[in-house]
Design a protein around this motif. Structure first.
Motif, PDB file in Angstrom:
ATOM      1  N   GLN A  62     -11.181 -10.126   3.970  1.00  0.00           N
ATOM      2  CA  GLN A  62     -12.303  -9.210   3.820  1.00  0.00           C
ATOM      3  C   GLN A  62     -11.938  -7.985   2.987  1.00  0.00           C
ATOM      4  O   GLN A  62     -12.705  -7.541   2.141  1.00  0.00           O
ATOM      5  N   GLN A  63     -10.755  -7.438   3.235  1.00  0.00           N
ATOM      6  CA  GLN A  63     -10.321  -6.231   2.523  1.00  0.00           C
ATOM      7  C   GLN A  63      -8.798  -6.232   2.404  1.00  0.00           C
ATOM      8  O   GLN A  63      -8.106  -5.659   3.241  1.00  0.00           O
ATOM      9  N   PRO A  64      -8.262  -6.865   1.375  1.00  0.00           N
ATOM     10  CA  PRO A  64      -6.810  -6.989   1.233  1.00  0.00           C
ATOM     11  C   PRO A  64      -6.119  -5.625   1.174  1.00  0.00           C
ATOM     12  O   PRO A  64      -6.637  -4.676   0.584  1.00  0.00           O
ATOM     13  N   SER A  65      -4.951  -5.535   1.797  1.00  0.00           N
ATOM     14  CA  SER A  65      -4.186  -4.295   1.763  1.00  0.00           C
ATOM     15  C   SER A  65      -2.718  -4.581   2.015  1.00  0.00           C
ATOM     16  O   SER A  65      -2.356  -5.605   2.613  1.00  0.00           O
ATOM     17  N   ASP A  66      -1.862  -3.669   1.577  1.00  0.00           N
ATOM     18  CA  ASP A  66      -0.429  -3.796   1.833  1.00  0.00           C
ATOM     19  C   ASP A  66      -0.146  -3.733   3.330  1.00  0.00           C
ATOM     20  O   ASP A  66       0.768  -4.402   3.829  1.00  0.00           O
ATOM     21  N   GLN A  67      -0.908  -2.914   4.055  1.00  0.00           N
ATOM     22  CA  GLN A  67      -0.693  -2.783   5.491  1.00  0.00           C
ATOM     23  C   GLN A  67      -0.927  -4.106   6.204  1.00  0.00           C
ATOM     24  O   GLN A  67      -0.161  -4.483   7.109  1.00  0.00           O
ATOM     25  N   ASP A 118       4.697 -11.494  -2.979  1.00  0.00           N
ATOM     26  CA  ASP A 118       3.499 -10.708  -3.262  1.00  0.00           C
ATOM     27  C   ASP A 118       3.707  -9.211  -3.057  1.00  0.00           C
ATOM     28  O   ASP A 118       2.995  -8.392  -3.648  1.00  0.00           O
ATOM     29  N   THR A 119       4.662  -8.846  -2.203  1.00  0.00           N
ATOM     30  CA  THR A 119       4.832  -7.427  -1.849  1.00  0.00           C
ATOM     31  C   THR A 119       6.105  -6.816  -2.418  1.00  0.00           C
ATOM     32  O   THR A 119       6.432  -5.671  -2.117  1.00  0.00           O
ATOM     33  N   GLU A 120       6.798  -7.556  -3.260  1.00  0.00           N
ATOM     34  CA  GLU A 120       8.105  -7.111  -3.755  1.00  0.00           C
ATOM     35  C   GLU A 120       8.027  -5.786  -4.504  1.00  0.00           C
ATOM     36  O   GLU A 120       8.955  -4.970  -4.443  1.00  0.00           O
ATOM     37  N   GLU A 121       6.943  -5.541  -5.193  1.00  0.00           N
ATOM     38  CA  GLU A 121       6.821  -4.327  -5.997  1.00  0.00           C
ATOM     39  C   GLU A 121       5.996  -3.243  -5.303  1.00  0.00           C
ATOM     40  O   GLU A 121       5.744  -2.185  -5.888  1.00  0.00           O
ATOM     41  N   SER A 122       5.611  -3.463  -4.072  1.00  0.00           N
ATOM     42  CA  SER A 122       4.803  -2.475  -3.348  1.00  0.00           C
ATOM     43  C   SER A 122       5.607  -1.211  -3.070  1.00  0.00           C
ATOM     44  O   SER A 122       6.813  -1.263  -2.827  1.00  0.00           O
ATOM     45  N   LYS A 123       4.928  -0.071  -3.067  1.00  0.00           N
ATOM     46  CA  LYS A 123       5.557   1.203  -2.737  1.00  0.00           C
ATOM     47  C   LYS A 123       5.155   1.672  -1.341  1.00  0.00           C
ATOM     48  O   LYS A 123       5.442   2.812  -0.960  1.00  0.00           O
ATOM     49  N   ASP A 124       4.518   0.808  -0.586  1.00  0.00           N
ATOM     50  CA  ASP A 124       4.189   1.123   0.797  1.00  0.00           C
ATOM     51  C   ASP A 124       5.488   1.297   1.580  1.00  0.00           C
ATOM     52  O   ASP A 124       6.386   0.459   1.485  1.00  0.00           O
ATOM     53  N   PRO A 125       5.639   2.372   2.364  1.00  0.00           N
ATOM     54  CA  PRO A 125       6.922   2.615   3.047  1.00  0.00           C
ATOM     55  C   PRO A 125       7.338   1.496   3.992  1.00  0.00           C
ATOM     56  O   PRO A 125       8.533   1.183   4.098  1.00  0.00           O
ATOM     57  N   TYR A 126       6.379   0.886   4.671  1.00  0.00           N
ATOM     58  CA  TYR A 126       6.714  -0.196   5.596  1.00  0.00           C
ATOM     59  C   TYR A 126       7.251  -1.408   4.833  1.00  0.00           C
ATOM     60  O   TYR A 126       8.224  -2.045   5.259  1.00  0.00           O
ATOM     61  N   PRO A 156       6.095   8.392  13.733  1.00  0.00           N
ATOM     62  CA  PRO A 156       7.223   8.077  14.621  1.00  0.00           C
ATOM     63  C   PRO A 156       7.991   6.836  14.228  1.00  0.00           C
ATOM     64  O   PRO A 156       9.229   6.851  14.159  1.00  0.00           O
ATOM     65  N   ASP A 157       7.277   5.737  13.948  1.00  0.00           N
ATOM     66  CA  ASP A 157       7.982   4.491  13.653  1.00  0.00           C
ATOM     67  C   ASP A 157       8.724   4.550  12.322  1.00  0.00           C
ATOM     68  O   ASP A 157       9.779   3.929  12.163  1.00  0.00           O
ATOM     69  N   LEU A 158       8.215   5.329  11.369  1.00  0.00           N
ATOM     70  CA  LEU A 158       8.906   5.464  10.091  1.00  0.00           C
ATOM     71  C   LEU A 158      10.142   6.351  10.231  1.00  0.00           C
ATOM     72  O   LEU A 158      11.153   6.134   9.540  1.00  0.00           O
ATOM     73  N   GLN A 159      10.095   7.340  11.113  1.00  0.00           N
ATOM     74  CA  GLN A 159      11.285   8.136  11.394  1.00  0.00           C
ATOM     75  C   GLN A 159      12.375   7.274  12.029  1.00  0.00           C
ATOM     76  O   GLN A 159      13.557   7.419  11.733  1.00  0.00           O
ATOM     77  N   VAL A 160      11.955   6.356  12.894  1.00  0.00           N
ATOM     78  CA  VAL A 160      12.914   5.424  13.512  1.00  0.00           C
ATOM     79  C   VAL A 160      13.523   4.516  12.450  1.00  0.00           C
ATOM     80  O   VAL A 160      14.729   4.250  12.454  1.00  0.00           O
TER      81      VAL A 160
END
Length: 272
Positions: A62-67, A118-126, A156-160
């Motif tokens: 429905q709405q593609p996203s990196d998340q 598909d996500t190799e070049e993503s800049k999403d922190p996760y 919080p989870d990104l700090q971990v």
């Protein structure tokens, strides 16, 4: 009573609950989009893992996203573990079940490889952290670490996840990152109990036994069982500290964490 009849009427009109306020059920998604379900095992094994994948696949359609792609990567990892175990179960009279589950294993492997590409070049922190932690991709690590200065890791989870990098390089910085993760939780949030376990084990390694006891006590309150609280208490007594007073400090921390008001100990007036 009028509300009950209104809800019942809505359910009847939508097909006996197949859709509630516009949200599709798993069976409806599979009927309308069979490609999202047919490549998974069809028996009862791994039901929860399959349901999560199907819902996320549908949401991403429905709405593609990196998340959502990151979510799918984690879900397919869990599904692969589950269906691989299920595929090892022998069925004397129903050999086709093993074949059906192997189909799920193959799907998991294929989808993980495809999502990784598909996500190799993503800049999403996760996703940056994922590509570093799973594949050792140094470019992803550099980009992930670079996000700290931008404020993009203030969750919080990104700090971990950031602490995962520093734990082998700088224990004091790791502690500060874990403290900051606790500071970022808001009232009502579900706290990752691994933070308490990590803090206690780091302080044990540094032989800061009172601090280790405080966080081991908190970890136990959050149902972490891997720490031996009695053993740490014995170390605390050896250095002349009172476990009861440390438990009072720990109880205050727990109250602050649950209310979203935790402040790192270095910023508080007492020292232990």
């Amino acid at each position: 009573m009028r509300l009950f009849f209104l809800v019942s009427a809505i359910l009847l009109l939508s097909g006996c609950g197949d859709m509630f306020f516009g949200e599709k059920t798993i069976s409806q998604i599979c009927r309308d989009y069979p490609q999202m379900c047919n490549d998974l095992n069809s028996d009862a094994h791994c039901r929860q893992e399959k349901a999560e994948i199907i819902r996320t696949r549908y949401a991403n359609l429905q709405q593609p996203s990196d998340q959502l792609k990151y979510k799918l990567l984690l879900q397919f990892e869990d599904y692969k573990v589950c269906v691989s175990k299920a595929a090892q179960i022998e069925h004397i009279k129903q050999k086709e079940k093993k074949s059906d589950r192997m189909k799920g294993v193959i799907t998991a492997r294929r989808q993980l490889a495809q999502l990784a590409r598909d996500t190799e070049e993503s800049k999403d922190p996760y996703l940056l952290h994922y590509h570093w932690s799973r594949f050792g991709r140094e470019e992803s690590l550099v980009d992930f670490l670079g996000l700290e200065a931008t404020g993009a890791l203030e969750k919080p989870d990104l700090q971990v996840k950031l602490a995962e990098y520093y734990v082998k390089r700088d224990l004091d910085r790791t502690v500060n990152l874990l403290y900051h993760a606790l500071e970022l939780y808001e009232s009502g949030d579900t706290v990752d109990p691994e933070i308490f376990y990590s803090l206690s084990t780091i302080f044990l390694k540094q032989e800061r036994f009172p601090r280790a006891y405080v966080w081991a006590y908190i970890a136990k309150r959050y149902d972490v069982t891997e720490l031996d609280l009695a053993q740490i208490e014995a170390l605390v007594r050896q250095v002349g500290k009172n476990p009861g007073k440390l438990e009072d400090i720990a109880d205050d921390y727990i109250s602050d964490i649950r209310s979203g008001k935790f402040v790192a100990p270095e910023h508080k007036p007492f020292v232990y």
